[in-house]
Design a protein around this motif. Structure first.
Motif, mmCIF file in Angstrom:
data_model
loop_
_atom_site.group_PDB
_atom_site.id
_atom_site.type_symbol
_atom_site.label_atom_id
_atom_site.label_comp_id
_atom_site.label_asym_id
_atom_site.label_seq_id
_atom_site.Cartn_x
_atom_site.Cartn_y
_atom_site.Cartn_z
ATOM 1 N N VAL A 1 -4.886 -1.962 -10.415
ATOM 2 C CA VAL A 1 -4.426 -3.319 -10.077
ATOM 3 C C VAL A 1 -4.144 -3.427 -8.577
ATOM 4 O O VAL A 1 -4.487 -4.412 -7.933
ATOM 5 C CB VAL A 1 -3.194 -3.694 -10.911
ATOM 6 N N ARG A 2 -3.522 -2.400 -8.016
ATOM 7 C CA ARG A 2 -3.288 -2.437 -6.568
ATOM 8 C C ARG A 2 -4.613 -2.467 -5.809
ATOM 9 O O ARG A 2 -4.751 -3.194 -4.822
ATOM 10 C CB ARG A 2 -2.471 -1.235 -6.106
ATOM 11 N N ALA B 1 2.074 -4.647 -16.899
ATOM 12 C CA ALA B 1 3.243 -4.147 -16.171
ATOM 13 C C ALA B 1 2.920 -3.936 -14.695
ATOM 14 O O ALA B 1 3.736 -4.238 -13.807
ATOM 15 C CB ALA B 1 3.729 -2.846 -16.808
ATOM 16 N N ALA B 2 1.716 -3.435 -14.416
ATOM 17 C CA ALA B 2 1.304 -3.227 -13.023
ATOM 18 C C ALA B 2 1.165 -4.560 -12.292
ATOM 19 O O ALA B 2 1.595 -4.706 -11.144
ATOM 20 C CB ALA B 2 -0.012 -2.457 -12.989
ATOM 21 N N VAL B 3 0.561 -5.544 -12.955
ATOM 22 C CA VAL B 3 0.424 -6.875 -12.347
ATOM 23 C C VAL B 3 1.804 -7.452 -12.037
ATOM 24 O O VAL B 3 2.045 -7.974 -10.941
ATOM 25 C CB VAL B 3 -0.368 -7.813 -13.279
ATOM 26 N N ASP B 4 2.709 -7.361 -12.994
ATOM 27 C CA ASP B 4 4.052 -7.922 -12.810
ATOM 28 C C ASP B 4 4.799 -7.235 -11.672
ATOM 29 O O ASP B 4 5.508 -7.889 -10.895
ATOM 30 C CB ASP B 4 4.861 -7.791 -14.106
ATOM 31 N N GLU B 5 4.646 -5.920 -11.573
ATOM 32 C CA GLU B 5 5.375 -5.175 -10.544
ATOM 33 C C GLU B 5 4.810 -5.424 -9.150
ATOM 34 O O GLU B 5 5.563 -5.537 -8.174
ATOM 35 C CB GLU B 5 5.325 -3.676 -10.850
ATOM 36 N N LEU B 6 3.490 -5.503 -9.048
ATOM 37 C CA LEU B 6 2.856 -5.562 -7.730
ATOM 38 C C LEU B 6 2.702 -6.980 -7.185
ATOM 39 O O LEU B 6 2.586 -7.164 -5.967
ATOM 40 C CB LEU B 6 1.479 -4.888 -7.801
ATOM 41 N N VAL C 1 0.803 -1.219 0.000
ATOM 42 C CA VAL C 1 0.000 0.000 0.000
ATOM 43 C C VAL C 1 0.837 1.270 0.000
ATOM 44 O O VAL C 1 0.302 2.354 -0.236
ATOM 45 C CB VAL C 1 -0.986 0.014 1.199
ATOM 46 N N GLU C 2 2.133 1.181 0.303
ATOM 47 C CA GLU C 2 2.952 2.394 0.385
ATOM 48 C C GLU C 2 3.688 2.705 -0.913
ATOM 49 O O GLU C 2 4.252 3.789 -1.059
ATOM 50 C CB GLU C 2 3.981 2.246 1.513
ATOM 51 N N LEU C 3 3.687 1.783 -1.866
ATOM 52 C CA LEU C 3 4.396 2.011 -3.120
ATOM 53 C C LEU C 3 3.809 3.208 -3.854
ATOM 54 O O LEU C 3 2.612 3.482 -3.748
ATOM 55 C CB LEU C 3 4.311 0.759 -3.999
ATOM 56 N N PRO C 4 4.615 3.922 -4.620
ATOM 57 C CA PRO C 4 4.108 5.093 -5.360
ATOM 58 C C PRO C 4 2.990 4.692 -6.317
ATOM 59 O O PRO C 4 2.895 3.541 -6.746
ATOM 60 C CB PRO C 4 5.343 5.580 -6.118
#
Length: 221
Positions: A90-91, A146-151, A78-81
């Motif tokens: 996605v988050r 990209a969001a799925v992969d990162e999170l 929850v703290e990621l930019p």
């Protein structure tokens, strides 16, 4: 109140508070006016949950505005930019699906019972946008993937100390599949948020969130 319940309330309150702060950053920046209002309302729902949990753990203002980053016990997800809009959606899908599993398991708890209807809406809102972005244009699909992969790696921390991941996967995986998004393989799993170990991003978030209270301690309005 026993120490175990106070710790649980602090964890859940911090999760909701930091998630609310990140989502509120989208106010006036969403791609559509209606979505601007929707994200602001979801942020307010999360802030309300944070207030209830933190008030049960202690003084909500002191806990929100007078602790350092090492004293917060939110998960790192929850703290990621914010990143781009796909990242925010996605988050929201990952986090709200976790909250729904958790609050369902906490049935009978006054706060969880009150929050579950809000969370149902949050999950549905994120699901619809995930489908729209994932199965949309090449650009929206690429950004959503990209969001799925990162999170994805950060979702493992949500399930430390509980057995809710199977239910969460049962809710999230069909959404990703319908959105034509690929579920990443499990691997690297950042952790430490519950022990006060955070990314540098939390420090900047807290600096902005706490500046007024710290500048005018004890002020009344």
């Amino acid at each position: 109140m026993n120490a175990e319940l106070a710790t649980a309330d602090l964890n859940l309150g911090d999760d909701a508070l930091i998630a609310a702060q990140r989502l509120a950053e989208w106010t006036s920046r969403a791609p559509e006016l209606e979505e601007d209002v929707a994200l602001a309302n979801i942020a307010l729902d999360l802030l309300g949950q944070a207030r209830m949990f933190l008030s049960r753990a202690g003084d909500e203002d002191e806990l929100a505005f007078l602790r350092t980053d090492r004293q917060f016990t939110n998960v790192q997800l929850v703290e990621l930019p914010n990143g781009d809009f796909a990242h925010a959606i996605v988050r929201l899908l990952f986090f709200s699906a976790y909250q729904r599993e958790l609050y369902t398991a906490m049935a009978g708890d006054e706060i969880a019972d009150k929050a579950i209807k809000e969370v149902d809406y949050h999950v549905d809102h994120a699901r619809l946008w995930t489908l729209r972005l994932g199965d949309g244009t090449d650009e929206s699909h690429a950004r959503a993937q990209a969001a799925v992969d990162e999170l994805w790696p950060y979702t493992h921390e949500l399930f430390e100390g509980n057995d809710l991941r199977a239910g969460w996967l049962a809710a999230v995986e069909p959404v990703l599949a319908e959105a034509t998004l690929t579920r990443p393989e499990d691997g690297w799993a950042p952790t430490g948020g519950r022990q006060g170990l955070h990314t540098t991003h939390l420090s900047y978030l807290l600096a902005e969130m706490q500046v007024l209270h710290r500048a005018h301690p004890g002020a009344t309005w």
